[in-house]
Design a protein around this motif. Structure first.
Motif, PDB file in Angstrom:
ATOM      1  N   GLU A  22       0.819  -1.217   0.000  1.00  0.00           N
ATOM      2  CA  GLU A  22       0.000   0.000   0.000  1.00  0.00           C
ATOM      3  C   GLU A  22       0.851   1.264   0.000  1.00  0.00           C
ATOM      4  OE1 GLU A  22      -3.110   0.706  -0.324  1.00  0.00           O
ATOM      5  OE2 GLU A  22      -4.103  -1.233  -0.202  1.00  0.00           O
ATOM      6  N   ARG A  23       1.929   1.254   0.772  1.00  0.00           N
ATOM      7  CA  ARG A  23       2.841   2.395   0.806  1.00  0.00           C
ATOM      8  C   ARG A  23       4.119   1.990   0.085  1.00  0.00           C
ATOM      9  NH1 ARG A  23       1.673   6.377   4.411  1.00  0.00           N
ATOM     10  NH2 ARG A  23       3.875   6.888   4.698  1.00  0.00           N
ATOM     11  N   SER A  24       4.249   2.444  -1.157  1.00  0.00           N
ATOM     12  CA  SER A  24       5.357   1.978  -1.985  1.00  0.00           C
ATOM     13  C   SER A  24       5.788   3.060  -2.965  1.00  0.00           C
ATOM     14  CB  SER A  24       4.918   0.727  -2.761  1.00  0.00           C
ATOM     15  OG  SER A  24       5.838   0.386  -3.762  1.00  0.00           O
ATOM     16  N   GLY A  25       7.094   3.151  -3.181  1.00  0.00           N
ATOM     17  CA  GLY A  25       7.604   4.075  -4.186  1.00  0.00           C
ATOM     18  C   GLY A  25       7.127   3.718  -5.575  1.00  0.00           C
ATOM     19  N   ALA A  26       6.860   2.418  -5.802  1.00  0.00           N
ATOM     20  CA  ALA A  26       6.364   1.988  -7.110  1.00  0.00           C
ATOM     21  C   ALA A  26       5.011   2.619  -7.410  1.00  0.00           C
ATOM     22  CB  ALA A  26       6.264   0.463  -7.151  1.00  0.00           C
ATOM     23  N   LEU A  27       4.185   2.779  -6.381  1.00  0.00           N
ATOM     24  CA  LEU A  27       2.877   3.404  -6.579  1.00  0.00           C
ATOM     25  C   LEU A  27       3.025   4.896  -6.869  1.00  0.00           C
ATOM     26  CD1 LEU A  27       0.676   1.669  -3.847  1.00  0.00           C
ATOM     27  CD2 LEU A  27       1.089   0.998  -6.224  1.00  0.00           C
ATOM     28  N   ILE A  28       4.059   5.507  -6.303  1.00  0.00           N
ATOM     29  CA  ILE A  28       4.339   6.915  -6.626  1.00  0.00           C
ATOM     30  C   ILE A  28       4.711   7.036  -8.096  1.00  0.00           C
ATOM     31  CG2 ILE A  28       5.883   8.861  -6.179  1.00  0.00           C
ATOM     32  CD1 ILE A  28       6.110   7.882  -3.293  1.00  0.00           C
TER      33      ILE A  28
END
Length: 252
Positions: A123-129
């Motif tokens: 849920e908290r990931s640099g990939a999602l950024i």
């Protein structure tokens, strides 16, 4: 940007995530794209290494200056990339990485790539950024569906649920979306047919006389399963074979 393709994901991938990263990175590289990622531990490093193994260039975007390449365990990989790829950064060489520099790096990864593939992301990931930046830049975002009970798949599954990423189960899903013209030309047998690599020719020679089980191809060639899957995908894209279930057979 048309030749650059971003692959990003968690720093702590499962065995499934590692396998998916290898398979997708190999096939995407063989299709002529340059893999772009962030040289982080996990999915990033796997994508870079697989691109190099496929004989392709790869681009590493740093979240620091050149004097502070992290993680240090990826320094040998960084040297390999320097020899046959590119390392870029917008930071002065003595800038150390921090919480602000990594999102800035992710912005560059998304902006320079025609599409972004997310493979395992919590849920908290640099990939999602990176995926968010890609969407803001009107780039395509793809995601590999993950195990519903696994924390490292919650982010990727949410991207799919919220219709922010196209779900992909094989490389043909990506190529079918991005490269319809390329695929049509290959399947129609243009006057200058797409040549096969040595490995593709070796696999095709096993298939050309009669349908064959994929397990037999693996046993005969002794290639890793991930490499065989990638080669079969490319042979399908080039219009030479069709894969149905556990069998591969010639289509022309």
């Amino acid at each position: 940007t048309d030749k650059y393709f971003a692959i990003v994901g968690t720093r702590r991938p499962s065995q499934y995530g590692r396998q998916m990263a290898e398979e997708f990175a190999f096939a995407i590289s063989k299709a002529g794209f340059v893999i772009v990622s962030g040289l982080a531990y996990g999915i990033d490093a796997i994508a870079h290494k697989t691109a190099l193994m496929a004989g392709s260039r790869t681009i590493a975007v740093l979240g620091s200056g050149l004097k502070h390449i992290t993680p240090t365990c990826n320094l040998p990989l960084a040297k390999e990339i320097q020899n046959s790829g590119t390392i870029i950064t917008e930071f002065k060489e003595d800038i150390a990485p921090n919480k602000k520099t990594f999102p800035q790096r992710n912005r560059i990864i998304a902006g320079m790539s025609c599409a972004t593939l997310v493979i395992e992301a919590p849920e908290r990931s640099g990939a999602l950024i990176t995926a968010r930046f890609a969407l803001e830049y009107n780039r395509d975002v793809f995601a590999v569906p993950g195990n519903l009970t696994q924390e490292t798949s919650t982010g990727t599954n949410r991207l799919i649920r919220d219709c922010k990423a196209f779900p992909v189960t094989c490389c043909n899903d990506i190529f079918g979306y991005l490269g319809a013209t390329y695929i049509e030309e290959s399947q129609n047998g243009a006057s200058n047919p797409t040549p096969l690599t040595n490995d593709e020719q070796k696999v095709f020679d096993l298939i050309k006389n009669a349908p064959i089980q994929i397990d037999e191809i693996i046993a005969e060639t002794k290639f890793p399963t991930s490499q065989i899957n990638s080669i079969l995908s490319m042979l399908e894209i080039k219009g030479f074979i069709t894969v149905t279930g556990s069998y591969a057979f010639v289509t022309r």
